[in-house]
Design a protein around this motif. Structure first.
Motif, PDB file in Angstrom:
ATOM      1  N   SER A 194     -76.609 -56.200 -50.370  1.00 17.08           N
ATOM      2  CA  SER A 194     -77.493 -55.934 -49.277  1.00 17.08           C
ATOM      3  C   SER A 194     -77.033 -55.070 -48.046  1.00 17.08           C
ATOM      4  N   LEU A 195     -77.790 -54.799 -47.217  1.00 13.76           N
ATOM      5  CA  LEU A 195     -77.775 -53.457 -46.296  1.00 13.76           C
ATOM      6  C   LEU A 195     -77.595 -54.280 -44.828  1.00 13.76           C
ATOM      7  N   LYS A 196     -76.348 -54.002 -44.446  1.00 12.35           N
ATOM      8  CA  LYS A 196     -76.142 -54.455 -42.854  1.00 12.35           C
ATOM      9  C   LYS A 196     -76.184 -53.282 -42.068  1.00 12.35           C
ATOM     10  N   VAL A 197     -76.699 -53.648 -40.944  1.00 15.00           N
ATOM     11  CA  VAL A 197     -76.400 -52.165 -39.889  1.00 15.00           C
ATOM     12  C   VAL A 197     -75.801 -52.796 -38.583  1.00 15.00           C
ATOM     13  N   TYR A 198     -74.895 -52.050 -38.051  1.00 17.26           N
ATOM     14  CA  TYR A 198     -74.264 -51.953 -36.760  1.00 17.26           C
ATOM     15  C   TYR A 198     -74.575 -51.008 -35.809  1.00 17.26           C
ATOM     16  N   CYS A 199     -75.108 -51.377 -34.567  1.00 14.32           N
ATOM     17  CA  CYS A 199     -75.542 -50.251 -34.009  1.00 14.32           C
ATOM     18  C   CYS A 199     -75.141 -50.373 -32.256  1.00 14.32           C
ATOM     19  N   GLY A 200     -74.843 -49.392 -31.677  1.00 13.56           N
ATOM     20  CA  GLY A 200     -74.771 -49.367 -30.277  1.00 13.56           C
ATOM     21  C   GLY A 200     -74.745 -48.322 -29.440  1.00 13.56           C
ATOM     22  N   SER A 201     -74.644 -48.212 -28.182  1.00  7.93           N
ATOM     23  CA  SER A 201     -74.877 -46.869 -27.508  1.00  7.93           C
ATOM     24  C   SER A 201     -73.985 -47.140 -26.369  1.00  7.93           C
ATOM     25  N   ASP A 202     -73.577 -45.932 -25.714  1.00 12.63           N
ATOM     26  CA  ASP A 202     -72.707 -45.827 -24.434  1.00 12.63           C
ATOM     27  C   ASP A 202     -73.532 -44.984 -23.391  1.00 12.63           C
ATOM     28  N   TRP A 203     -74.068 -46.122 -22.574  1.00 12.91           N
ATOM     29  CA  TRP A 203     -75.204 -45.844 -21.590  1.00 12.91           C
ATOM     30  C   TRP A 203     -74.592 -44.687 -20.542  1.00 12.91           C
ATOM     31  N   ALA A 204     -75.494 -43.792 -20.561  1.00 10.68           N
ATOM     32  CA  ALA A 204     -75.232 -42.509 -19.505  1.00 10.68           C
ATOM     33  C   ALA A 204     -73.582 -42.010 -19.581  1.00 10.68           C
ATOM     34  N   SER A 205     -73.062 -41.691 -20.946  1.00 15.85           N
ATOM     35  CA  SER A 205     -71.906 -41.348 -21.052  1.00 15.85           C
ATOM     36  C   SER A 205     -71.616 -39.824 -20.639  1.00 15.85           C
ATOM     37  N   CYS A 206     -72.460 -39.158 -20.714  1.00 14.18           N
ATOM     38  CA  CYS A 206     -72.283 -37.667 -20.342  1.00 14.18           C
ATOM     39  C   CYS A 206     -72.398 -37.589 -18.911  1.00 14.18           C
ATOM     40  N   ALA A 207     -71.273 -37.020 -18.346  1.00 11.13           N
ATOM     41  CA  ALA A 207     -71.436 -36.917 -16.823  1.00 11.13           C
ATOM     42  C   ALA A 207     -72.194 -35.537 -16.540  1.00 11.13           C
ATOM     43  N   ASP A 208     -72.376 -34.834 -17.119  1.00 11.62           N
ATOM     44  CA  ASP A 208     -73.291 -33.690 -16.927  1.00 11.62           C
ATOM     45  C   ASP A 208     -74.859 -34.020 -16.731  1.00 11.62           C
ATOM     46  N   ASN A 209     -75.551 -34.735 -17.601  1.00  3.69           N
ATOM     47  CA  ASN A 209     -76.676 -34.887 -17.723  1.00  3.69           C
ATOM     48  C   ASN A 209     -77.155 -36.626 -17.837  1.00  3.69           C
ATOM     49  N   ARG A 210     -76.101 -37.181 -17.714  1.00  6.06           N
ATOM     50  CA  ARG A 210     -76.305 -38.835 -17.674  1.00  6.06           C
ATOM     51  C   ARG A 210     -77.073 -39.294 -19.094  1.00  6.06           C
TER      52      ARG A 210
END
Length: 125
Positions: A28-44
């Motif tokens: 079976s395929l399992k997917v884990y995802c995430g993000s780092d909101w506005a992590s780049c200080a230059d362009n957000r």
């Protein structure tokens, strides 16, 4: 020419590397995802990442800066879920071509409750 030699040396050193699949019926395929909101200080812009597992083995992963600026962490996570869904759809079709059809939906794990509520609500999607 130098790049070709570098590539050939790399392939020679890593010829014994590979993926180990246990003798298990869990494909079976399992997917884990995430993000780092506005992590780049230059362009957000936010960073998106996901990992796809076939049973217990990692078969795909990606980490990339998002193309647009997210206004909230829920929006950034929702875009990460979208990218992960595209990848798992492609992988499930690839596995089907190899003769490994999947019979159930693939779980997608995310840690943002607002993004999960948006994804479960058909009015927003």
């Amino acid at each position: 020419m130098q790049a070709v030699l570098h590539l050939l040396r790399y392939l020679k050193r890593t010829s014994d590397f590979g993926l180990f699949f246990r003798n298990s019926s869990d494909l079976s395929l399992k997917v884990y995802c995430g993000s780092d909101w506005a992590s780049c200080a230059d362009n957000r812009r936010s960073a998106t990442g996901f990992c796809v597992f076939l049973g217990d083995c990692l078969v795909s992963r990606k980490s990339k800066k998002q193309l647009v600026i997210s206004l909230s962490s829920a929006e950034a996570e929702y875009m990460a879920m979208s990218k992960a869904t595209i990848e798992v759809t492609w992988l499930s079709k690839l596995f089907y071509d190899f003769g490994l059809p999947s019979s159930s939906p693939h779980p997608l794990y995310c840690d943002n409750y607002a993004a999960l509520h948006i994804a479960h609500n058909p009015v927003f999607s």
